[in-house]
Scaffold this motif. Sequence first.
Motif, PDB file in Angstrom:
ATOM      1  N   ASP A   4       0.854  -1.176   0.000  1.00 29.05           N
ATOM      2  CA  ASP A   4       0.000   0.000   0.000  1.00 29.05           C
ATOM      3  C   ASP A   4       0.904   1.244   0.000  1.00 29.05           C
ATOM      4  O   ASP A   4       1.578   1.537   0.992  1.00 29.05           O
ATOM      5  N   ILE A   5       0.920   1.962  -1.099  1.00 30.33           N
ATOM      6  CA  ILE A   5       1.786   3.130  -1.259  1.00 30.33           C
ATOM      7  C   ILE A   5       1.466   4.205  -0.229  1.00 30.33           C
ATOM      8  O   ILE A   5       2.365   4.850   0.301  1.00 30.33           O
ATOM      9  N   ASN A   6       0.215   4.402   0.094  1.00 31.47           N
ATOM     10  CA  ASN A   6      -0.169   5.417   1.076  1.00 31.47           C
ATOM     11  C   ASN A   6       0.409   5.105   2.455  1.00 31.47           C
ATOM     12  O   ASN A   6       0.826   6.005   3.176  1.00 31.47           O
ATOM     13  N   LYS A   7       0.438   3.819   2.814  1.00 31.18           N
ATOM     14  CA  LYS A   7       1.022   3.440   4.102  1.00 31.18           C
ATOM     15  C   LYS A   7       2.519   3.761   4.138  1.00 31.18           C
ATOM     16  O   LYS A   7       3.035   4.199   5.153  1.00 31.18           O
ATOM     17  N   ILE A   8       3.176   3.543   3.020  1.00 30.39           N
ATOM     18  CA  ILE A   8       4.606   3.870   2.941  1.00 30.39           C
ATOM     19  C   ILE A   8       4.809   5.372   3.114  1.00 30.39           C
ATOM     20  O   ILE A   8       5.676   5.824   3.873  1.00 30.39           O
ATOM     21  N   LEU A   9       3.988   6.149   2.425  1.00 29.91           N
ATOM     22  CA  LEU A   9       4.130   7.604   2.498  1.00 29.91           C
ATOM     23  C   LEU A   9       3.756   8.164   3.870  1.00 29.91           C
ATOM     24  O   LEU A   9       4.257   9.216   4.272  1.00 29.91           O
TER      25      LEU A   9
END
Length: 148
Positions: A4-9
Amino acid sequence: MKTDINKILERQDYSRMTESLREKCNKVAETISKKMKDLELDGTDEGLFVNGIKLFCVDDWLYIHTPEEEKDNNDYRDYCSEYRPVSTVDIYKEFDVDGVGHFDIFSCSNKRALKFLNNAVAIIEELGKIEQEKVDAISKALEATEKL
């Protein structure tokens, strides 16, 4: 499994750990600079070299050699970018260096702060050796002049 890209960001682990690193560095740097001053190792002519780290203390500030810091050949601050304070507090010094009335000093990189903290015990042990040498020299002088 897709990341999940949002979790990384949204992660703030590095920021949080950097803050903890800097708080610890501030505390250790203050303690070491006080000890250096007590041992008369402060000033630009003195300093320590431990495990590839060059340190010196001026005006209660502990500076670390930072050759990896960026230099701009057209920047008037080139002469002061060789050493940076370990403390995270940015300081504004006002004195005359080659006609420049002031300059800003910015704290060292996280890379250098981490190297400093990982070598803090070795730095303190070196200060202990230096103190013992000074104590031994004073004791020897006092013994040699005891009957005077």
